[in-house]
Motif scaffolding. Structure first.
Motif, PDB file in Angstrom:
ATOM      1  N   LEU A 295       0.819  -1.207   0.000  1.00  0.00           N
ATOM      2  CA  LEU A 295       0.000   0.000   0.000  1.00  0.00           C
ATOM      3  C   LEU A 295       0.858   1.265   0.000  1.00  0.00           C
ATOM      4  CD1 LEU A 295      -2.543  -1.126   2.740  1.00  0.00           C
ATOM      5  CD2 LEU A 295      -3.134  -0.631   0.361  1.00  0.00           C
TER       6      LEU A 295
ATOM      7  N   PRO B  20       3.694   2.583  -3.542  1.00  0.00           N
ATOM      8  CA  PRO B  20       3.152   3.411  -4.631  1.00  0.00           C
ATOM      9  C   PRO B  20       2.835   4.827  -4.151  1.00  0.00           C
ATOM     10  CG  PRO B  20       2.045   1.295  -4.568  1.00  0.00           C
ATOM     11  CD  PRO B  20       2.883   1.384  -3.335  1.00  0.00           C
ATOM     12  N   ALA B  21       2.303   4.935  -2.943  1.00  0.00           N
ATOM     13  CA  ALA B  21       1.975   6.253  -2.406  1.00  0.00           C
ATOM     14  C   ALA B  21       3.236   7.093  -2.228  1.00  0.00           C
ATOM     15  CB  ALA B  21       1.244   6.111  -1.075  1.00  0.00           C
TER      16      ALA B  21
ATOM     17  N   ALA C 260       4.462   8.208  -5.667  1.00  0.00           N
ATOM     18  CA  ALA C 260       3.666   9.296  -6.241  1.00  0.00           C
ATOM     19  C   ALA C 260       3.931  10.609  -5.514  1.00  0.00           C
ATOM     20  CB  ALA C 260       2.176   8.949  -6.177  1.00  0.00           C
TER      21      ALA C 260
ATOM     22  N   TYR D 110       5.541  12.840  -8.258  1.00  0.00           N
ATOM     23  CA  TYR D 110       4.423  13.543  -8.900  1.00  0.00           C
ATOM     24  C   TYR D 110       3.804  14.485  -7.881  1.00  0.00           C
ATOM     25  CZ  TYR D 110       4.899  10.248 -12.699  1.00  0.00           C
ATOM     26  OH  TYR D 110       5.388   9.524 -13.748  1.00  0.00           O
TER      27      TYR D 110
ATOM     28  N   TRP E 266      -0.488  14.452   7.004  1.00  0.00           N
ATOM     29  CA  TRP E 266      -1.671  13.785   7.526  1.00  0.00           C
ATOM     30  C   TRP E 266      -1.376  12.311   7.813  1.00  0.00           C
ATOM     31  CZ3 TRP E 266      -4.469   9.695   5.480  1.00  0.00           C
ATOM     32  CH2 TRP E 266      -5.616   9.375   6.209  1.00  0.00           C
ATOM     33  N   MET E 267      -0.677  11.664   6.863  1.00  0.00           N
ATOM     34  CA  MET E 267      -0.363  10.244   7.061  1.00  0.00           C
ATOM     35  C   MET E 267       0.479  10.052   8.317  1.00  0.00           C
ATOM     36  SD  MET E 267       0.192   8.385   3.481  1.00  0.00           S
ATOM     37  CE  MET E 267      -1.086   8.323   2.254  1.00  0.00           C
TER      38      MET E 267
ATOM     39  N   LEU F 174       2.091   1.465   8.116  1.00  0.00           N
ATOM     40  CA  LEU F 174       1.889   2.146   6.838  1.00  0.00           C
ATOM     41  C   LEU F 174       2.417   3.591   6.827  1.00  0.00           C
ATOM     42  CD1 LEU F 174       0.870   2.046   3.979  1.00  0.00           C
ATOM     43  CD2 LEU F 174      -1.458   2.348   4.801  1.00  0.00           C
TER      44      LEU F 174
ATOM     45  N   VAL G 106       4.653   5.303 -16.279  1.00  0.00           N
ATOM     46  CA  VAL G 106       4.688   5.377 -14.819  1.00  0.00           C
ATOM     47  C   VAL G 106       5.095   4.025 -14.243  1.00  0.00           C
ATOM     48  CG1 VAL G 106       3.316   5.834 -12.757  1.00  0.00           C
ATOM     49  CG2 VAL G 106       2.931   7.150 -14.828  1.00  0.00           C
TER      50      VAL G 106
ATOM     51  N   THR H 170      10.394  17.808  -4.888  1.00  0.00           N
ATOM     52  CA  THR H 170      10.728  17.960  -6.291  1.00  0.00           C
ATOM     53  C   THR H 170       9.514  18.528  -7.000  1.00  0.00           C
ATOM     54  OG1 THR H 170      10.190  15.653  -6.344  1.00  0.00           O
ATOM     55  CG2 THR H 170      12.499  16.213  -6.559  1.00  0.00           C
TER      56      THR H 170
ATOM     57  N   PRO I 174       3.248  17.022 -13.081  1.00  0.00           N
ATOM     58  CA  PRO I 174       3.089  15.617 -13.425  1.00  0.00           C
ATOM     59  C   PRO I 174       2.835  15.457 -14.934  1.00  0.00           C
ATOM     60  CG  PRO I 174       1.142  16.446 -12.298  1.00  0.00           C
ATOM     61  CD  PRO I 174       2.145  17.534 -12.255  1.00  0.00           C
TER      62      PRO I 174
ATOM     63  N   PRO J  31       1.955  12.260 -16.677  1.00  0.00           N
ATOM     64  CA  PRO J  31       1.686  10.878 -16.998  1.00  0.00           C
ATOM     65  C   PRO J  31       0.927  10.783 -18.323  1.00  0.00           C
ATOM     66  CG  PRO J  31       0.194  11.687 -15.291  1.00  0.00           C
ATOM     67  CD  PRO J  31       0.905  12.845 -15.852  1.00  0.00           C
TER      68      PRO J  31
ATOM     69  N   GLN K 122       1.592   8.138 -22.053  1.00  0.00           N
ATOM     70  CA  GLN K 122       2.074   6.803 -22.378  1.00  0.00           C
ATOM     71  C   GLN K 122       1.248   5.631 -21.838  1.00  0.00           C
ATOM     72  OE1 GLN K 122       4.175   7.636 -24.930  1.00  0.00           O
ATOM     73  NE2 GLN K 122       5.093   5.751 -24.416  1.00  0.00           N
TER      74      GLN K 122
ATOM     75  N   PHE L 225      -1.141   2.884 -20.460  1.00  0.00           N
ATOM     76  CA  PHE L 225      -2.381   3.160 -19.774  1.00  0.00           C
ATOM     77  C   PHE L 225      -2.223   4.110 -18.614  1.00  0.00           C
ATOM     78  CE2 PHE L 225      -1.478  -0.795 -17.632  1.00  0.00           C
ATOM     79  CZ  PHE L 225      -2.293  -0.876 -16.556  1.00  0.00           C
TER      80      PHE L 225
ATOM     81  N   LEU M 172      -2.123   5.945 -15.533  1.00  0.00           N
ATOM     82  CA  LEU M 172      -2.129   5.694 -14.111  1.00  0.00           C
ATOM     83  C   LEU M 172      -1.870   7.029 -13.435  1.00  0.00           C
ATOM     84  CD1 LEU M 172      -2.258   3.324 -12.126  1.00  0.00           C
ATOM     85  CD2 LEU M 172       0.219   3.261 -12.199  1.00  0.00           C
TER      86      LEU M 172
ATOM     87  N   PRO N 236      -1.203   9.685 -10.502  1.00  0.00           N
ATOM     88  CA  PRO N 236      -0.521   9.611  -9.205  1.00  0.00           C
ATOM     89  C   PRO N 236      -1.527   9.464  -8.059  1.00  0.00           C
ATOM     90  CG  PRO N 236       0.376  11.387 -10.511  1.00  0.00           C
ATOM     91  CD  PRO N 236      -0.790  10.856 -11.272  1.00  0.00           C
TER      92      PRO N 236
ATOM     93  N   LEU O  74      -2.294   6.090  -7.063  1.00  0.00           N
ATOM     94  CA  LEU O  74      -1.256   5.404  -6.291  1.00  0.00           C
ATOM     95  C   LEU O  74      -1.341   5.758  -4.809  1.00  0.00           C
ATOM     96  CD1 LEU O  74       1.777   5.977  -8.696  1.00  0.00           C
ATOM     97  CD2 LEU O  74       0.515   3.861  -8.365  1.00  0.00           C
ATOM     98  N   ILE O  75      -1.852   6.944  -4.534  1.00  0.00           N
ATOM     99  CA  ILE O  75      -1.898   7.407  -3.150  1.00  0.00           C
ATOM    100  C   ILE O  75      -3.156   6.934  -2.429  1.00  0.00           C
ATOM    101  CG2 ILE O  75      -1.881   9.463  -1.673  1.00  0.00           C
ATOM    102  CD1 ILE O  75      -0.372  10.881  -3.907  1.00  0.00           C
TER     103      ILE O  75
ATOM    104  N   PRO P 183      -5.049   4.151  -2.213  1.00  0.00           N
ATOM    105  CA  PRO P 183      -5.167   2.931  -1.388  1.00  0.00           C
ATOM    106  C   PRO P 183      -4.608   3.123   0.014  1.00  0.00           C
ATOM    107  CG  PRO P 183      -4.391   2.379  -3.570  1.00  0.00           C
ATOM    108  CD  PRO P 183      -4.423   3.882  -3.505  1.00  0.00           C
ATOM    109  N   ALA P 184      -3.431   3.749   0.101  1.00  0.00           N
ATOM    110  CA  ALA P 184      -2.827   3.961   1.418  1.00  0.00           C
ATOM    111  C   ALA P 184      -3.684   4.901   2.260  1.00  0.00           C
ATOM    112  CB  ALA P 184      -1.413   4.523   1.265  1.00  0.00           C
ATOM    113  N   MET P 185      -4.163   5.984   1.624  1.00  0.00           N
ATOM    114  CA  MET P 185      -4.973   6.948   2.366  1.00  0.00           C
ATOM    115  C   MET P 185      -6.268   6.314   2.866  1.00  0.00           C
ATOM    116  SD  MET P 185      -4.804  10.706   0.689  1.00  0.00           S
ATOM    117  CE  MET P 185      -5.709  11.471   1.996  1.00  0.00           C
TER     118      MET P 185
ATOM    119  N   TYR Q 291      -6.899   3.222   3.405  1.00  0.00           N
ATOM    120  CA  TYR Q 291      -6.619   2.254   4.469  1.00  0.00           C
ATOM    121  C   TYR Q 291      -6.491   2.971   5.812  1.00  0.00           C
ATOM    122  CZ  TYR Q 291      -4.833  -1.942   6.694  1.00  0.00           C
ATOM    123  OH  TYR Q 291      -4.684  -3.033   7.508  1.00  0.00           O
ATOM    124  N   LEU Q 292      -5.745   4.068   5.792  1.00  0.00           N
ATOM    125  CA  LEU Q 292      -5.528   4.798   7.045  1.00  0.00           C
ATOM    126  C   LEU Q 292      -6.804   5.469   7.538  1.00  0.00           C
ATOM    127  CD1 LEU Q 292      -1.970   6.281   6.461  1.00  0.00           C
ATOM    128  CD2 LEU Q 292      -2.638   4.518   8.095  1.00  0.00           C
ATOM    129  N   ILE Q 293      -7.597   5.976   6.600  1.00  0.00           N
ATOM    130  CA  ILE Q 293      -8.869   6.586   7.006  1.00  0.00           C
ATOM    131  C   ILE Q 293      -9.757   5.538   7.666  1.00  0.00           C
ATOM    132  CG2 ILE Q 293     -11.032   7.567   6.127  1.00  0.00           C
ATOM    133  CD1 ILE Q 293      -9.319   9.015   3.990  1.00  0.00           C
TER     134      ILE Q 293
END
Lengths: 289, 305
Positions: free
Chosen positions: A102, A105-106, A109, A113, A124-125, A165, A194, B7, B11, B13, B15, B17, B19, B21, B24-25, B27-29, B31-33
């Motif tokens: 999990l 990737p975060a 990004a 990005y 926040w995390m 996490l 990506v 940096t 962004p 992205p 090329q 398919f 995806l 950014p 990507l973020i 799922p982690a967010m 989960y934590l929420i």
């Protein structure tokens, strides 16, 4: 060999006069440092010694300092502790892997990005790491009861993932921002996707960071007690619950208990020694390197 | 708190398919929420109900702030809150003094320095439950414990430390675990001080105290800040040490907020009061953390970077 210090730790201290003369004060301070270190290490040393004694010797007073070491305690302890060991391994590695799936990737990004909101997402995390477990335990306990997740390994893994996490995202973000950005620019000019940036470049280039962070995550999950003691009882009980069962009163087997304790803390201490530099970085969330 | 270089590039992205950014973020967010924010708001919600799992009737009426009023007016519960603060403040002060001393001692060049530092961090890595059972039995047992023998060696009379000085003993155990943490962070902070700053101070004729006060200390503040904040947050949540040594006793002498939440929930089945105690812990943690951060920030201005 495991006590070998990391390279880079031997940076000469700055705060002492150049060419120190052989002075008494310096010698005394050094002796004091050795003494304090010994005192701090003594409880661990005493536990290790007890693990190699007979039960009678472990209890004896005045204490026994010289004895013939035996291995029986480890054999007995290992038999009893094996299910808990498997649970601890499962919970620690399971949660670490899930946190990386999990979190990587975060982190990627957020590092490559960036948007105006990236900073606050990161903060926040991190802040979720500071949520006391007691602030979430009641509804989770009820939910786990309803979902039959109480006393199961998946249940424990879910909670340890929550714990690890933010660490994974925060640390991996910090390691990834250290990768020279020019490499990615070149790849983007060449039309890298990506996916390729992530799997082909970011991941391999942050491998040292991944191993250091994984080590920390495993250590934290391994030593955790609150969720373990509240959400498991027997089937999924990890080592912290097993060792906790030794708490009751007198007349117990100190040598056996010590052997189980040594088996429990030894891997973590050795890993910690090896990774002490990363330990500082991980513990302070990169604030101190 | 930290300065991670960002940096800043737009962004791009394209090329293959697409995806984004954000994908990507999320799922982690998410989960934590789901595992921190949502349960916390549920805890807040539950704290307004009279709800006991062991009660025969499955009704749980809304009672407003009753659980909080009960917690904050009952002298027993105030005692628990005071215990929590005492444990945290006591441990924090002792570990800061010990950790800073050890860091200064280890910042001198001498043979075996790296080895000592390595050995010193061990107690931080010991599982809290192990700390408790080893200290309670093998060190502190009034008859067979090592400390008892040691005290007798010098003509003292061993006592049952866990019942005579329960909170002091818990503080000693937690201090043993957290001193290496303070030492490690503070030592790293010391070592990152550039040589030339010290040299400049010496050229200006600063004495050792002035050098420490005006050069080392300002530089050290960030490390101190990290130690104070993280220790406060972590020691407020001490649980394993208490569970495996005193179980909060004797009486409620060593019951802190996390342990009392455990008692309310698992031993009494009291969802409402347990939730309220959990909420109080979260509020206390945040208030203390913010308060300390402010305090440190204000003091940092004096040193000036």
């Amino acid at each position: 060999m495991t006590t070998l210090p990391q390279s880079g730790t031997q940076v000469p201290a700055n705060n002492t006069p150049k060419k120190p003369p052989v002075n008494v004060l310096g010698g005394l301070l050094t002796a004091l440092t050795y003494l304090l270190t010994f005192l701090f290490f003594f409880p661990i040393l005493w536990m290790v010694m007890a693990a190699f004694k007979t039960e009678a010797q472990a209890f004896q007073t005045p204490p026994v300092f010289v004895f013939t070491p035996i291995l029986d305690n480890f054999r007995v302890a290992f038999e009893r502790y094996f299910p808990a060991l498997l649970n601890s391994l499962g919970a620690a590695f399971g949660s670490t892997i899930l946190a990386f799936i999990l979190g990587l990737p975060a982190a990627f990004a957020l590092a490559f990005y960036t948007t105006p909101r990236s900073r606050s997402v990161l903060t926040w995390m991190l802040s979720t790491k500071f949520m006391p477990a007691v602030g979430v335990i009641v509804p989770l306990y009820l939910l786990f009861t309803n979902l039959h997740l109480l006393d199961t390994l998946p249940g424990l893994i879910l909670m340890y993932t929550t714990m690890n996490l933010p660490l994974v995202v925060w640390m991996m973000h910090s390691y990834m921002t250290e990768i020279p950005y020019a490499i990615f620019e070149a790849a983007r000019v060449d039309g890298a996707s990506v996916w390729r940036e992530f799997f082909g470049m970011a991941l391999p280039l942050s491998l040292p960071g991944i191993s250091a962070t994984a080590l920390l995550a495993v250590i934290f999950a391994w030593n955790e007690a609150f969720f373990a003691l509240n959400l498991t009882t027997s089937d999924a009980a990890p080592l912290s619950v097993f060792i906790g069962s030794f708490k009751t009163g007198e007349g117990l087997f100190w040598a056996q208990m010590s052997a189980a304790a040594v088996l429990t803390v030894f891997p973590v201490i050795v890993f910690g020694w090896i990774a002490q530099r990363q330990l500082v970085r991980g513990l302070s969330f990169g604030a101190v390197k | 708190m930290t300065a991670v270089p960002m940096t800043a590039t737009p962004p791009k992205p394209k090329q293959g398919f697409k995806l984004t950014p954000a994908a990507l973020i999320w799922p982690a967010m998410l989960y934590l929420i789901l595992t921190t924010q949502v349960p916390f708001f549920m805890t807040v919600y539950y704290s307004f109900f009279r709800w006991n799992l062991q009660a025969p009737t499955p009704v749980h009426p809304f009672v407003g702030f009753e659980n909080y009023v009960g917690l904050l007016t009952d002298p027993q519960n105030l005692h628990i809150i005071l215990n929590t603060l005492q444990l945290t403040a006591g441990t924090l002060i002792i570990t800061l003094v010990l950790g800073a001393s050890l860091a200064l001692l280890l910042n001198r060049p001498f043979a075996g320095r790296a080895l000592l530092r390595t050995i010193l961090i061990s107690s931080f890595l010991v599982m809290p439950v192990v700390t408790a059972v080893i200290w309670k039995n093998m060190l502190l047992n009034p008859i067979f414990g090592f400390f008892s023998w040691f005290v007798q060696l010098f003509g003292g009379t061993p006592i049952d430390y866990l019942s005579a000085h329960p909170m002091g003993t818990i503080i000693a155990m937690v201090t043993w675990e957290w001193t290496p943490f303070a030492m490690l962070i503070l030592l790293t902070g010391l070592q990152s001080l550039p040589d030339d700053q010290i040299e400049a101070a010496r050229l200006d004729g600063a004495n050792t105290w002035q050098e420490f006060r005006y050069v080392v200390l300002p530089h050290w503040t960030q490390a101190l800040e990290v130690v104070i904040l993280l220790e406060t947050i972590n020691v407020l949540q001490v649980y394993g040490e208490i569970f495996a040594s005193t179980s909060g006793g004797p009486g409620i002498a060593t019951t802190n907020l996390p342990f009392s939440v455990y008692q309310r929930l698992l031993q009494e089945g009291n969802v409402g009061v347990g939730s309220a105690a959990g909420v109080i812990t979260v509020v206390l943690t945040n208030v203390l953390a913010i308060f300390m951060l402010r305090l440190i920030n204000r003091n940092t201005q004096v040193g000036g970077h």
